[in-house]
Design an enzyme around this catalytic site. Sequence first.
Site, mmCIF file in Angstrom:
data_model
loop_
_atom_site.group_PDB
_atom_site.id
_atom_site.type_symbol
_atom_site.label_atom_id
_atom_site.label_comp_id
_atom_site.label_asym_id
_atom_site.label_seq_id
_atom_site.Cartn_x
_atom_site.Cartn_y
_atom_site.Cartn_z
ATOM 1 C CB CYS A 1 -1.820 6.661 1.795
ATOM 2 S SG CYS A 1 -0.403 6.161 2.729
ATOM 3 C CD GLU B 1 -2.123 2.013 2.043
ATOM 4 O OE1 GLU B 1 -1.858 3.153 1.591
ATOM 5 O OE2 GLU B 1 -2.359 1.787 3.231
HETATM 6 C C1 SIN Z 1 -3.221 5.240 5.098
HETATM 7 O O1 SIN Z 1 -2.980 6.425 5.092
HETATM 8 O O2 SIN Z 1 -2.469 4.443 4.550
HETATM 9 C C2 SIN Z 1 -4.409 4.626 5.782
HETATM 10 C C3 SIN Z 1 -5.579 5.488 5.848
HETATM 11 C C4 SIN Z 1 -6.754 4.800 6.453
HETATM 12 O O3 SIN Z 1 -6.724 3.596 6.764
HETATM 13 O O4 SIN Z 1 -7.749 5.472 6.611
#
Ligand code: SIN
Length: 493
Positions: A294, A260
């Site tokens: 992210c 990810e």
């Molecule tokens: C992430 O920023 O990788 C995860 C965000 C989320 O699980 O809401």
Amino acid sequence: MTLQLNDPDLLRQQAYVDGQWVDADSGATFPVIDPATGEAIAHVPRMGAAETRRAIEGAERARTAWAGLLAKERARLLRDLADAMLANADDLGTIMTAEQGKPFAEAKAEVAYAASFFEWFGEEAKRVYGETIPAPMPERRIVVLRQPIGVTVGITPWNFPSAMPTRKAAPALAVGCPMVLKPAEQTPLSALAVAVLAERVGIPAGVFSIVTGDAEDAPLIGGEMTSNPIVRKLSFTGSTEVGKLLMEQCSRTVKKVSLELGGNAPFLVFDDADLDDVIAAINVAKYRNAGQTCISANRVLVQDGIHDAFVERMVDLSRTVNVAPGFDPAATIGPLIDEPALAKVARHVEDARARGGEVLVGGGVHEQHGRTFFLPTVITGADMSWQMSNEETFGPVTAVHRFASEAEAVRTANDTPFGLAAYLFTRDHARIWRVGEALDYGMISINTGFISAAEAPFGGVKESGIGREGSHHGIEDFLEMKYLAWAGIRDAG
Ligand code: SIN
């Protein structure tokens, strides 16, 4: 600095390897820094390849017995772990706010989100079904088993110190795979606290280990994880650059990978959107975790007819965002994680200014709190030449692009090597289908700013990653298929 915890035993300064709380072989440690104050809140071991290897070997020893439990026995343990996390949410939230900086209420919400992975995957693992397939010969049967892949490793980032470790460990443990996890050097304490609770509820030694290390140690730990032939799968959340390197390293022993990676989320607002919904959504998609996710909205694309009204409301919203230390009950966003994070955000803002962007609010560090407390910032006049249009800003900065047509919006949104999340705001259902299908992203958020849930498949396309976390698809990544070709099933005679 001493943290006020109801249960001080949850704050550990040792790593958890094969069921033992241990120091690094060298005895060396590194400080965990509170980003709000710059003070060290703990010191944890600087580990390397040898400690990681021991954790992996311990996982291998634990593997057969763990996989051999009934799914409902593992589910019971994971449910107990989820309950233990919720029962200790105040302390886990305190540890998280201290090491990561996010407001305490948001940290506690993350603890609940993190615990939900253990609850959900424990239940889901009871439904790991095999298959029978009609065979091409009368005396044959084709049977497909789905079995745990084996020993797994996880490497997690600092932005969700509890939820990223549990999003990886929960499906692994649920289906019978031990996991060795390396949390980010900025935020190891939340993962260690989960390990304390895992030990307390009776997860056997070796099933869930945590190795810690700083930025210098990371290549040694990662190198062992990716080269050790015992390890069958790596799950990583972090930058695209590091993800590519890990994938390359894993190719040498042909490990399965889930990645990810970075995003560059477009946030598309069409003229017919409900502006109240849009503002409520961007408050989450931009300001949750101070923009350090992210899936944070990174390029806000707004159609001509609604552009000015949106900008006015966005500026009003940004003025209500309270930048303060996470333990201040009035805080809505805390500090950025560290100096390099601040430097990147500041560079993006300077670049935007230099290219003619108009900074309507914010634009720098909070006067009173200083350090890495960055002000909510709104800049208009953005285009795809800006640095922040091409890189994740990871901060509370909104760059507003203007567009005229649907085709232009889709073209701009897809103009990136990344494809994690995109946001779409319109009341036109035909457009939702058209644009939803045309956007090259793994997740499309329609008229909402919040998409994360244990039940949903989280992940990206293109250079944003491989595989999915969450949902029954997230369990698949921890399973191998085994085909049994069964012959000799003849007539009774
Ligand atoms: C992430 O920023 O990788 C995860 C965000 C989320 O699980 O809401």
